[in-house]
Design a protein around this motif. Sequence first.
Motif, PDB file in Angstrom:
ATOM      1  N   VAL A 142      64.577  75.774  62.668  1.00 26.54           N
ATOM      2  CA  VAL A 142      64.681  77.194  62.324  1.00 26.54           C
ATOM      3  C   VAL A 142      65.534  77.928  63.351  1.00 26.54           C
ATOM      4  O   VAL A 142      66.370  78.790  62.991  1.00 26.54           O
ATOM      5  CB  VAL A 142      63.281  77.822  62.227  1.00 26.54           C
ATOM      6  CG1 VAL A 142      63.391  79.352  62.110  1.00 26.54           C
ATOM      7  CG2 VAL A 142      62.516  77.267  61.036  1.00 26.54           C
ATOM      8  N   ALA A 143      65.354  77.611  64.618  1.00 29.02           N
ATOM      9  CA  ALA A 143      66.161  78.274  65.651  1.00 29.02           C
ATOM     10  C   ALA A 143      67.645  77.962  65.463  1.00 29.02           C
ATOM     11  O   ALA A 143      68.511  78.840  65.623  1.00 29.02           O
ATOM     12  CB  ALA A 143      65.690  77.816  67.023  1.00 29.02           C
ATOM     13  N   GLU A 144      67.977  76.733  65.111  1.00 25.80           N
ATOM     14  CA  GLU A 144      69.370  76.350  64.863  1.00 25.80           C
ATOM     15  C   GLU A 144      69.923  77.071  63.641  1.00 25.80           C
ATOM     16  O   GLU A 144      71.095  77.537  63.641  1.00 25.80           O
ATOM     17  CB  GLU A 144      69.448  74.836  64.642  1.00 25.80           C
ATOM     18  CG  GLU A 144      70.853  74.308  64.430  1.00 25.80           C
ATOM     19  CD  GLU A 144      71.726  74.483  65.648  1.00 25.80           C
ATOM     20  OE1 GLU A 144      72.956  74.532  65.494  1.00 25.80           O
ATOM     21  OE2 GLU A 144      71.173  74.576  66.771  1.00 25.80           O
ATOM     22  N   LEU A 145      69.109  77.210  62.621  1.00 26.16           N
ATOM     23  CA  LEU A 145      69.536  77.924  61.413  1.00 26.16           C
ATOM     24  C   LEU A 145      69.835  79.390  61.718  1.00 26.16           C
ATOM     25  O   LEU A 145      70.848  79.959  61.242  1.00 26.16           O
ATOM     26  CB  LEU A 145      68.446  77.814  60.340  1.00 26.16           C
ATOM     27  CG  LEU A 145      68.704  78.526  59.013  1.00 26.16           C
ATOM     28  CD1 LEU A 145      69.941  77.935  58.322  1.00 26.16           C
ATOM     29  CD2 LEU A 145      67.477  78.427  58.099  1.00 26.16           C
ATOM     30  N   VAL A 146      68.979  80.017  62.506  1.00 24.71           N
ATOM     31  CA  VAL A 146      69.185  81.433  62.869  1.00 24.71           C
ATOM     32  C   VAL A 146      70.458  81.586  63.693  1.00 24.71           C
ATOM     33  O   VAL A 146      71.251  82.528  63.496  1.00 24.71           O
ATOM     34  CB  VAL A 146      67.961  81.965  63.632  1.00 24.71           C
ATOM     35  CG1 VAL A 146      68.253  83.346  64.233  1.00 24.71           C
ATOM     36  CG2 VAL A 146      66.747  82.041  62.714  1.00 24.71           C
ATOM     37  N   ARG A 147      70.700  80.668  64.634  1.00 24.93           N
ATOM     38  CA  ARG A 147      71.920  80.752  65.436  1.00 24.93           C
ATOM     39  C   ARG A 147      73.174  80.629  64.565  1.00 24.93           C
ATOM     40  O   ARG A 147      74.177  81.340  64.762  1.00 24.93           O
ATOM     41  CB  ARG A 147      71.914  79.655  66.509  1.00 24.93           C
ATOM     42  CG  ARG A 147      70.980  79.947  67.670  1.00 24.93           C
ATOM     43  CD  ARG A 147      71.279  79.024  68.845  1.00 24.93           C
ATOM     44  NE  ARG A 147      71.053  77.623  68.497  1.00 24.93           N
ATOM     45  CZ  ARG A 147      69.881  76.999  68.669  1.00 24.93           C
ATOM     46  NH1 ARG A 147      68.833  77.642  69.165  1.00 24.93           N
ATOM     47  NH2 ARG A 147      69.769  75.721  68.329  1.00 24.93           N
TER      48      ARG A 147
END
Length: 273
Positions: A173-178
């Motif tokens: 999820v953090a990678e998707l947001v970035r």
Amino acid sequence: MKDFVIPLVVAVIGLAATGLGAVVGARAAKFGAEKSAEAARRQVQDQGVVEHGHWLRQQRFSTYESFLEAWDECLRITQASAADDAPDSTALEDLRLAADRMAGRARRIAILGPPEVTHAAESLAETMQEDVKVAVRFIEVAQVATAAVDGRPVPIEAMSEATDEYRQRSEQVAELVRDHRSQGRDLRELDGHPMLRAAMESMEQYRQTSRKAREALSANVERISAAASEAFSMADVLTRNREARELSREQFTSAAREALSKTPTPELRTDPG
């Protein structure tokens, strides 16, 4: 007339004296016979008392010795169990039987005496039997605690899997947001994204598994703490008993030596007259 009376009186007196002498002689002979019989009776009685004293001393020696043999057997069993990394399951039963033998021989000592030896022997036997009861109770407590812990195990493996899953989903999820931010896209576009749903499911799974783990761990800690508290109390009893036995052993050996150093001789009854 006078010449006749005087000889007659003398003759009567002579006859009376002769009769009195016979009575006195008979009485003297009877008294002598009674004294001889009494002396013989006392000699037999004294000899019987002496022989009984020797018999009692031998019985005491044999019983004291057998009592100490049972006590030494208890010591050997406890020392062997303490030194063995994997003690035999029959050791406790062997100790119980040896302690029962101690108690039985202490009861025989109570019959033979004297009181000082009896008291010390009974004290030794009682503390050893109490140790056996404490050991049995300790095993029961340990078994109950172990069964309770085994019956509600902490889900360590499930907790580890849920934690790893939650960490991976969070990183995704953090990678998707970035990526969305780097593209200048609105984050609201991520609502309903499959990756977000998977992350929320993994979070919920992590929460449920963590709660179960905490509940199981808390219950187990309480059971183990209760068992440990009782074990500490038992250890105090065992320590007090060991110290009491050390003192009782000294008292027993000292009193036994004193009792065996002389032949028991009951006081003879003296007949009046």
